[in-house]
Design a protein around this motif. Structure first.
Motif, PDB file in Angstrom:
ATOM      1  N   TRP A  45       0.810  -1.217   0.000  1.00 18.74           N
ATOM      2  CA  TRP A  45       0.000   0.000   0.000  1.00 18.74           C
ATOM      3  C   TRP A  45       0.842   1.265   0.000  1.00 18.74           C
ATOM      4  O   TRP A  45       0.450   2.288  -0.577  1.00 18.74           O
ATOM      5  N   HIS A  46       1.997   1.225   0.622  1.00 14.10           N
ATOM      6  CA  HIS A  46       2.843   2.417   0.671  1.00 14.10           C
ATOM      7  C   HIS A  46       3.270   2.848  -0.728  1.00 14.10           C
ATOM      8  O   HIS A  46       3.052   3.998  -1.142  1.00 14.10           O
ATOM      9  N   LEU A  47       3.882   1.924  -1.482  1.00 17.12           N
ATOM     10  CA  LEU A  47       4.332   2.277  -2.826  1.00 17.12           C
ATOM     11  C   LEU A  47       3.160   2.593  -3.753  1.00 17.12           C
ATOM     12  O   LEU A  47       3.259   3.482  -4.608  1.00 17.12           O
ATOM     13  N   LEU A  48       2.061   1.892  -3.588  1.00 14.89           N
ATOM     14  CA  LEU A  48       0.885   2.175  -4.410  1.00 14.89           C
ATOM     15  C   LEU A  48       0.418   3.608  -4.176  1.00 14.89           C
ATOM     16  O   LEU A  48       0.158   4.351  -5.140  1.00 14.89           O
ATOM     17  N   ALA A  49       0.334   4.023  -2.918  1.00 14.93           N
ATOM     18  CA  ALA A  49      -0.094   5.389  -2.610  1.00 14.93           C
ATOM     19  C   ALA A  49       0.905   6.414  -3.132  1.00 14.93           C
ATOM     20  O   ALA A  49       0.514   7.450  -3.704  1.00 14.93           O
ATOM     21  N   VAL A  50       2.194   6.141  -2.957  1.00 16.42           N
ATOM     22  CA  VAL A  50       3.227   7.066  -3.420  1.00 16.42           C
ATOM     23  C   VAL A  50       3.118   7.309  -4.919  1.00 16.42           C
ATOM     24  O   VAL A  50       3.169   8.464  -5.382  1.00 16.42           O
ATOM     25  N   PHE A  51       2.930   6.238  -5.692  1.00 20.24           N
ATOM     26  CA  PHE A  51       2.942   6.399  -7.147  1.00 20.24           C
ATOM     27  C   PHE A  51       1.617   6.917  -7.708  1.00 20.24           C
ATOM     28  O   PHE A  51       1.614   7.653  -8.690  1.00 20.24           O
ATOM     29  N   VAL A  52       0.519   6.579  -7.092  1.00 22.59           N
ATOM     30  CA  VAL A  52      -0.761   7.135  -7.555  1.00 22.59           C
ATOM     31  C   VAL A  52      -0.810   8.634  -7.259  1.00 22.59           C
ATOM     32  O   VAL A  52      -1.066   9.453  -8.150  1.00 22.59           O
ATOM     33  N   LEU A  53      -0.542   8.998  -6.010  1.00 22.36           N
ATOM     34  CA  LEU A  53      -0.584  10.414  -5.645  1.00 22.36           C
ATOM     35  C   LEU A  53       0.527  11.202  -6.341  1.00 22.36           C
ATOM     36  O   LEU A  53       0.300  12.323  -6.817  1.00 22.36           O
ATOM     37  N   GLY A  54       1.714  10.618  -6.423  1.00 20.17           N
ATOM     38  CA  GLY A  54       2.830  11.301  -7.076  1.00 20.17           C
ATOM     39  C   GLY A  54       2.566  11.562  -8.549  1.00 20.17           C
ATOM     40  O   GLY A  54       2.904  12.622  -9.076  1.00 20.17           O
ATOM     41  N   THR A  55       1.950  10.603  -9.224  1.00 21.74           N
ATOM     42  CA  THR A  55       1.623  10.778 -10.639  1.00 21.74           C
ATOM     43  C   THR A  55       0.631  11.915 -10.835  1.00 21.74           C
ATOM     44  O   THR A  55       0.801  12.762 -11.727  1.00 21.74           O
ATOM     45  N   ILE A  56      -0.391  11.950 -10.012  1.00 20.32           N
ATOM     46  CA  ILE A  56      -1.396  13.012 -10.129  1.00 20.32           C
ATOM     47  C   ILE A  56      -0.778  14.376  -9.834  1.00 20.32           C
ATOM     48  O   ILE A  56      -1.019  15.363 -10.539  1.00 20.32           O
ATOM     49  N   LEU A  57       0.051  14.442  -8.798  1.00 20.42           N
ATOM     50  CA  LEU A  57       0.688  15.708  -8.433  1.00 20.42           C
ATOM     51  C   LEU A  57       1.622  16.219  -9.529  1.00 20.42           C
ATOM     52  O   LEU A  57       1.609  17.405  -9.876  1.00 20.42           O
ATOM     53  N   MET A  58       2.440  15.316 -10.102  1.00 18.19           N
ATOM     54  CA  MET A  58       3.394  15.749 -11.126  1.00 18.19           C
ATOM     55  C   MET A  58       2.705  16.110 -12.436  1.00 18.19           C
ATOM     56  O   MET A  58       3.126  17.035 -13.133  1.00 18.19           O
ATOM     57  N   ARG A  59       1.639  15.407 -12.767  1.00 15.51           N
ATOM     58  CA  ARG A  59       0.877  15.804 -13.960  1.00 15.51           C
ATOM     59  C   ARG A  59       0.279  17.193 -13.760  1.00 15.51           C
ATOM     60  O   ARG A  59       0.290  18.033 -14.673  1.00 15.51           O
ATOM     61  N   SER A  60      -0.223  17.456 -12.549  1.00 17.17           N
ATOM     62  CA  SER A  60      -0.802  18.763 -12.245  1.00 17.17           C
ATOM     63  C   SER A  60       0.256  19.858 -12.293  1.00 17.17           C
ATOM     64  O   SER A  60       0.025  20.943 -12.839  1.00 17.17           O
ATOM     65  N   ALA A  61       1.436  19.567 -11.746  1.00 15.48           N
ATOM     66  CA  ALA A  61       2.536  20.531 -11.804  1.00 15.48           C
ATOM     67  C   ALA A  61       2.951  20.777 -13.251  1.00 15.48           C
ATOM     68  O   ALA A  61       3.243  21.915 -13.647  1.00 15.48           O
ATOM     69  N   GLY A  62       2.964  19.705 -14.051  1.00 14.43           N
ATOM     70  CA  GLY A  62       3.314  19.838 -15.460  1.00 14.43           C
ATOM     71  C   GLY A  62       2.349  20.741 -16.212  1.00 14.43           C
ATOM     72  O   GLY A  62       2.759  21.492 -17.106  1.00 14.43           O
ATOM     73  N   CYS A  63       1.070  20.689 -15.847  1.00  9.22           N
ATOM     74  CA  CYS A  63       0.084  21.568 -16.477  1.00  9.22           C
ATOM     75  C   CYS A  63       0.404  23.032 -16.177  1.00  9.22           C
ATOM     76  O   CYS A  63       0.279  23.894 -17.060  1.00  9.22           O
ATOM     77  N   CYS A  64       0.815  23.312 -14.943  1.00  8.44           N
ATOM     78  CA  CYS A  64       1.184  24.684 -14.573  1.00  8.44           C
ATOM     79  C   CYS A  64       2.371  25.166 -15.405  1.00  8.44           C
ATOM     80  O   CYS A  64       2.361  26.277 -15.954  1.00  8.44           O
ATOM     81  N   ILE A  65       3.393  24.314 -15.502  1.00  9.07           N
ATOM     82  CA  ILE A  65       4.596  24.665 -16.264  1.00  9.07           C
ATOM     83  C   ILE A  65       4.253  24.882 -17.732  1.00  9.07           C
ATOM     84  O   ILE A  65       4.676  25.851 -18.365  1.00  9.07           O
ATOM     85  N   ASN A  66       3.461  23.964 -18.279  1.00 11.47           N
ATOM     86  CA  ASN A  66       3.083  24.033 -19.688  1.00 11.47           C
ATOM     87  C   ASN A  66       2.318  25.317 -19.999  1.00 11.47           C
ATOM     88  O   ASN A  66       2.581  25.994 -21.001  1.00 11.47           O
ATOM     89  N   ASP A  67       1.375  25.675 -19.129  1.00  8.97           N
ATOM     90  CA  ASP A  67       0.538  26.842 -19.398  1.00  8.97           C
ATOM     91  C   ASP A  67       1.290  28.150 -19.224  1.00  8.97           C
ATOM     92  O   ASP A  67       0.984  29.138 -19.898  1.00  8.97           O
ATOM     93  N   VAL A  68       2.276  28.167 -18.337  1.00 10.20           N
ATOM     94  CA  VAL A  68       3.128  29.347 -18.222  1.00 10.20           C
ATOM     95  C   VAL A  68       3.946  29.514 -19.502  1.00 10.20           C
ATOM     96  O   VAL A  68       4.032  30.599 -20.078  1.00 10.20           O
ATOM     97  N   ALA A  69       4.534  28.429 -19.967  1.00  7.10           N
ATOM     98  CA  ALA A  69       5.368  28.484 -21.174  1.00  7.10           C
ATOM     99  C   ALA A  69       4.558  28.847 -22.420  1.00  7.10           C
ATOM    100  O   ALA A  69       5.053  29.548 -23.309  1.00  7.10           O
TER     101      ALA A  69
END
Length: 290
Positions: A45-69
């Protein structure tokens, strides 16, 4: 919460595409597939939570970077003209702040794994930041996007095994072709607008060969995963999943061969089912092992 606060929250959620999950769904399935393969089954469960939440967070951060650029380009594209930054509803400083907070949260999750996973997360972030700017000078910036999106596979193996085996790089390469396939479908939606404003995309570079190239990319994706996975002895369940995935490639051809905006955008939005199909095949194969 005040009306103003709710309005700001709504804008931030729009900035990270909260109501458009297709972007993180295409990221999550290959990452989870790699996690299951690296662990030889349920990773905990630890790694599952890390990668599910981490994927969503990094995709969201990527949207911010993309839209600024892309803020000066987005206003000229029908589909993106109302995005929060280019429409002036969210400032560049705000968007960068949101992106930094999300990236720090994702890093905090990775820090709970091991040194190898943390080390691989650094180039993952750098490529994510670089990608939006490659549209200015690369004929197929989707390849850079593929590299950014594929780090989930690498980090998953690193988190479980503290290294990345050679066969995992075949998965990595195959997934790169999948990103080229679905992001070219996405680029076909905006091709007319992109030609006017001078952005480089694979849809423009491939020209009349776009549909044929997308089908080839899908087949290369599935073929490379098929080559990489026999040593793992996944068995019948994965073979069935592969057959279902091939049927979906035909479905995608039917959606995009007329090159309509609606058809291409729908094809992009349903791509996550292909990744989900392979993930189910991998999980089922592990469950069926004696």
């Amino acid at each position: 919460m005040s009306t103003a606060s709710r309005s700001r929250l709504s804008l931030y959620l729009d900035l990270i595409r909260w109501n458009r999950p297709a972007g993180w769904l295409v990221l999550i399935w290959p990452t989870l597939s790699a996690l299951w393969l690296a662990a030889g089954g349920f990773p905990g469960w630890h790694l599952l939570a890390v990668f599910v939440l981490g994927t969503i967070l990094m995709r969201s951060a990527g949207c911010c970077i993309n839209d600024v650029a892309d803020r000066h380009f987005d206003r000229h594209v029908k589909r993106t003209a109302q995005r929060p930054i280019t429409s002036g509803q969210v400032s560049v400083r705000e968007a960068i702040a949101v992106g930094v907070v999300l990236s720090v949260l994702a890093l905090a999750l990775v820090l709970t794994t091991n040194v190898a996973a943390v080390a691989w997360s650094v180039p993952a972030l750098l490529v994510t930041v670089l990608y939006p700017f490659t549209k200015r000078f690369l004929a197929m910036p989707q390849a850079v996007l593929g590299i950014a999106f594929n780090f989930g596979i690498v980090i998953a193996f690193a988190a479980v095994q503290s290294s990345v085996p050679e066969w995992a790089w075949l998965l990595w390469l195959g997934n790169l072709f999948w990103v080229l396939a679905y992001d070219t479908e996405y680029a076909m939606v905006d091709r007319d607008d992109d030609l006017k404003i001078g952005i480089q995309t694979s849809a423009i570079t491939l020209g009349r060969w776009d549909v044929a190239a997308i089908v080839l990319f899908y087949l290369l994706f599935l073929g490379l995963w098929w080559l990489a996975l026999p040593p793992q002895a996944l068995g019948t369940a994965f073979d069935v999943a592969l057959a279902v995935a091939l049927a979906q490639v035909l479905w995608h051809w039917q959606l995009i061969h007329t090159r309509t905006r609606e058809g291409c955008f729908h094809a992009f939005r349903v791509n996550h089912w292909l990744g989900f199909t392979l993930f189910v095949g991998i999980v089922a194969s592990n469950l069926m092992r004696p």
